[in-house]
Enzyme design. Structure first.
Site, mmCIF file in Angstrom:
data_model
loop_
_atom_site.group_PDB
_atom_site.id
_atom_site.type_symbol
_atom_site.label_atom_id
_atom_site.label_comp_id
_atom_site.label_asym_id
_atom_site.label_seq_id
_atom_site.Cartn_x
_atom_site.Cartn_y
_atom_site.Cartn_z
ATOM 1 N N LYS A 186 1.113 -1.224 -0.484
ATOM 2 C CA LYS A 186 -0.454 0.011 -0.094
ATOM 3 C C LYS A 186 1.209 1.169 0.138
ATOM 4 C CE LYS A 186 -4.859 1.142 2.230
ATOM 5 N NZ LYS A 186 -4.894 1.344 3.696
HETATM 6 C C1 E4P Z 1 -8.712 2.778 3.361
HETATM 7 O O1 E4P Z 1 -7.603 1.842 2.697
HETATM 8 C C2 E4P Z 1 -8.111 3.375 4.842
HETATM 9 O O2 E4P Z 1 -6.987 2.174 5.387
HETATM 10 C C3 E4P Z 1 -9.509 3.673 5.355
HETATM 11 O O3 E4P Z 1 -10.068 3.486 4.681
HETATM 12 C C4 E4P Z 1 -9.113 4.658 6.234
HETATM 13 O O4 E4P Z 1 -10.460 5.260 6.305
HETATM 14 P P1 E4P Z 1 -10.754 6.046 7.396
HETATM 15 O O5 E4P Z 1 -11.215 7.430 7.150
HETATM 16 O O6 E4P Z 1 -12.393 5.026 7.901
HETATM 17 O O7 E4P Z 1 -9.947 6.051 8.521
#
Ligand code: E4P
Length: 218
Positions: free
Chosen positions: A87
């Protein structure tokens, strides 16, 4: 539509896996910190534990923000399991790193995407997944679903194979809307997945069926 769970909690991942609808996991540094997971070896052991629970892709985020650091970290991460997806944040060196990994057949998830232009760049670099954060856009009075729709149109126009991973999903309506708009994957908390279960008519109907059954089965 694939369902990923957005957590580093082994308990929640196991619960979603037991439900039988889980296709993968996404994590991020905040989610790892929430579980108290720090230190290089602990982080690696935790990713390995996640990969043992779930069959599908597991996104593990790099911390470096420079090209060489991202490559170094990503190459270490993919040694842990063939389920690991590197990622990488949508920054200049991140785009270069996505290109590096895609040329070597290593899966990537381009994260922190908030515009269609960023999503176009991620696809051109060869990202496996692009993660538009719809909940965080909603938080600043910008309709996150419009972004999903725009990315779908652009990717379909040119046949990009990058999968749209709707991220920062907060509730069942986000999931349904993303499904209608053709997002390939959604990632959200267990609560959002479980909220798809709820309908009062189901509860009322089941109570009536059980009561009627009981009347003739004393
Ligand atoms: C995406 O990969 C992130 O980990 C995540 O969806 C972020 O979500 P949040 O805005 O609820 O922290």
């Amino acid at each position: 539509m694939k369902f990923f769970i957005d957590t580093a909690s082994l308990k929640e991942i196991q619960e979603a896996q037991d439900l039988g609808v889980l296709d993968g996991v996404t994590t991020n540094p905040s989610l790892m910190a929430k579980e108290g997971i720090g230190g290089d070896q602990n982080v690696k052991d935790h990713y390995k534990a996640i990969c043992k629970i779930v069959d599908g892709d597991v996104s593990a985020e790099v911390i470096s923000t420079d090209y060489e650091g991202m490559i170094r970290e990503g190459e270490e991460l993919v040694k842990l399991s063939d389920q690991i997806v590197v990622k990488i944040p949508m920054i200049r060196d991140g785009v270069k790193a996505i290109r590096y990994f895609s040329e070597r057949g290593i899966k990537t998830n381009c994260t922190l995407v908030f515009s269609a232009g960023q999503a176009l760049l991620a696809a051109k670099a060869g990202a496996t997944y692009v993660s538009p954060f719809i909940g965080r856009l909603d938080d600043v009075s910008t309709d996150g679903l419009i972004l999903i729709e725009d990315i779908r149109t652009i990717y379909d126009n040119y046949g990009y194979e990058t999968q749209i991973l709707a991220a920062s999903v907060r509730h069942s309506m986000h999931i349904l809307s993303c499904a209608k708009l053709g997002a390939d994957v959604m990632t959200g908390p267990l609560s959002a997945i479980l909220s798809l279960l709820n309908h009062p008519l189901t509860d009322i109907g089941l109570a009536k069926f059980l009561a009627d059954h009981a009347k003739v089965n004393k």
